[in-house]
Design a protein around this motif. Structure first.
Motif, mmCIF file in Angstrom:
data_model
loop_
_atom_site.group_PDB
_atom_site.id
_atom_site.type_symbol
_atom_site.label_atom_id
_atom_site.label_comp_id
_atom_site.label_asym_id
_atom_site.label_seq_id
_atom_site.Cartn_x
_atom_site.Cartn_y
_atom_site.Cartn_z
ATOM 1 N N GLY A 25 0.976 -1.564 -0.044
ATOM 2 C CA GLY A 25 0.064 -0.028 -0.355
ATOM 3 C C GLY A 25 0.780 0.856 -0.457
ATOM 4 N N GLU A 26 -0.018 1.659 0.018
ATOM 5 C CA GLU A 26 1.006 4.070 0.063
ATOM 6 C C GLU A 26 1.601 3.669 1.580
ATOM 7 N N ARG A 27 2.350 4.135 1.744
ATOM 8 C CA ARG A 27 2.661 5.207 3.155
ATOM 9 C C ARG A 27 2.129 6.437 2.478
ATOM 10 N N PRO A 28 1.883 6.900 3.114
ATOM 11 C CA PRO A 28 1.647 8.929 3.478
ATOM 12 C C PRO A 28 3.051 9.319 3.564
ATOM 13 N N GLY A 29 3.564 10.597 3.002
ATOM 14 C CA GLY A 29 5.015 11.446 2.941
ATOM 15 C C GLY A 29 6.378 10.878 2.030
ATOM 16 N N TRP A 30 5.647 9.770 1.932
ATOM 17 C CA TRP A 30 6.789 9.127 1.417
ATOM 18 C C TRP A 30 6.587 8.609 -0.144
ATOM 19 N N VAL A 31 7.981 8.778 -0.668
ATOM 20 C CA VAL A 31 8.418 8.876 -2.351
ATOM 21 C C VAL A 31 8.145 7.555 -2.806
ATOM 22 N N HIS A 32 8.633 6.698 -2.218
ATOM 23 C CA HIS A 32 7.960 4.958 -2.120
ATOM 24 C C HIS A 32 7.515 4.253 -0.863
ATOM 25 N N SER A 34 7.436 1.517 -0.351
ATOM 26 C CA SER A 34 8.311 -0.143 -0.330
ATOM 27 C C SER A 34 9.768 -0.054 -1.595
ATOM 28 N N LEU A 35 10.376 -1.351 -1.131
ATOM 29 C CA LEU A 35 11.426 -1.206 -2.008
ATOM 30 C C LEU A 35 11.054 -1.954 -3.106
ATOM 31 N N SER A 36 9.898 -2.488 -3.039
ATOM 32 C CA SER A 36 9.860 -2.810 -4.865
ATOM 33 C C SER A 36 9.077 -1.759 -5.052
ATOM 34 N N ALA A 37 8.527 -0.883 -4.584
ATOM 35 C CA ALA A 37 7.925 0.420 -5.673
ATOM 36 C C ALA A 37 9.028 0.943 -5.757
ATOM 37 N N LEU A 38 10.279 1.047 -5.349
ATOM 38 C CA LEU A 38 12.255 1.878 -5.557
ATOM 39 C C LEU A 38 12.569 1.084 -6.599
ATOM 40 N N LEU A 39 12.312 -0.387 -6.885
ATOM 41 C CA LEU A 39 12.888 -0.668 -8.136
ATOM 42 C C LEU A 39 11.938 -0.814 -9.192
ATOM 43 N N LEU A 40 10.962 -0.802 -8.799
ATOM 44 C CA LEU A 40 9.589 -0.392 -10.301
ATOM 45 C C LEU A 40 10.104 0.801 -10.827
ATOM 46 N N ALA A 41 10.425 1.980 -10.071
ATOM 47 C CA ALA A 41 10.003 3.341 -10.251
ATOM 48 C C ALA A 41 11.411 3.737 -11.041
ATOM 49 N N SER A 145 18.091 -2.300 3.452
ATOM 50 C CA SER A 145 18.881 -1.567 4.484
ATOM 51 C C SER A 145 18.240 -0.559 4.750
ATOM 52 N N ASP A 146 19.164 0.305 5.406
ATOM 53 C CA ASP A 146 18.828 1.732 6.232
ATOM 54 C C ASP A 146 18.691 2.818 4.702
ATOM 55 N N LEU A 147 19.967 3.011 3.794
ATOM 56 C CA LEU A 147 20.154 3.465 3.647
ATOM 57 C C LEU A 147 18.297 2.985 2.382
ATOM 58 N N ALA A 148 18.458 1.627 1.912
ATOM 59 C CA ALA A 148 16.876 2.253 1.442
ATOM 60 C C ALA A 148 16.060 2.469 1.791
ATOM 61 N N VAL A 149 15.473 2.663 2.686
ATOM 62 C CA VAL A 149 14.411 2.916 3.525
ATOM 63 C C VAL A 149 14.616 4.469 3.555
ATOM 64 N N THR A 150 15.823 5.455 3.325
ATOM 65 C CA THR A 150 16.234 6.457 3.362
ATOM 66 C C THR A 150 15.841 6.591 2.415
ATOM 67 N N TRP A 151 15.466 5.665 1.104
ATOM 68 C CA TRP A 151 15.680 6.003 -0.712
ATOM 69 C C TRP A 151 14.576 6.251 -0.974
ATOM 70 N N CYS A 152 13.291 4.998 0.168
ATOM 71 C CA CYS A 152 12.046 5.087 -0.026
ATOM 72 C C CYS A 152 11.491 6.751 0.663
#
Length: 173
Positions: A25-32, A34-41, A145-152
């Protein structure tokens, strides 16, 4: 087990990520969300390929992150470090490999190529710099990873991507 064609497995890998992103689902205020959404984008697709000389890859099994970062860094700009998911025999696995402009996955640690590869191609120097501070860019003990969470949450820094490496993920139907 019947042989699955790479294009079919590639579609299954993309579908796997889309299902995972939708379930989270969505996370209000987050660009992505989840990690899956980041990889798809931002991720790219890479063609499975045997090791270039036809022999076994030179990397140590189980050390994909270190091996891929070392080889990419030593390539003098020919290869990018790629981290994401690779489809092994039956399911996607967290993995890292190298890739060049030809779009082929240079898998240093698997004796047989994966069936599909989807990951973020990162400039080797940046990957090595970030990994020296954080470890693997996206994965950590089965979690993001913590870095991936930051990027999401905040967005992926576009300048890290090695442009022209890999193919874009096709748009959803």
């Amino acid at each position: 087990m019947p042989h699955t064609e790479p294009a079919t497995t590639e579609g299954e890998l993309v579908d796997h990520l889309r299902r995972d992103a939708a379930l989270r689902g969505e996370r209000p205020g987050w660009v992505h969300s989840s990690l899956s959404a980041l990889l798809l984008a931002h991720g790219r697709l890479f063609a499975p390929a045997p090791w270039p000389d036809g022999g076994n890859p030179p990397g140590e099994p189980g050390k994909c992150y270190t091996e891929a970062a070392s080889w990419a860094w030593a390539s003098g700009g020919e290869l990018a470090y790629v981290e994401g998911l690779a489809w092994d025999l039956a399911w996607p696995v967290e993995h890292a490999w190298c890739a060049g402009k030809d779009g082929a996955a240079r898998d240093l640690t698997w004796p047989r190529p994966g069936r599909a590869y989807l990951g973020l191609p990162v400039h080797a120097e940046e990957a090595v710099r970030l990994m020296s501070q954080h470890g693997p860019l996206l994965h950590g003990n089965g979690f993001a990873s913590d870095l991936a969470v930051t990027w999401c949450r905040d967005g992926f820094p576009a300048e890290l991507l090695a442009e022209g490496i890999g193919r874009p993920v096709p748009a959803a139907d």
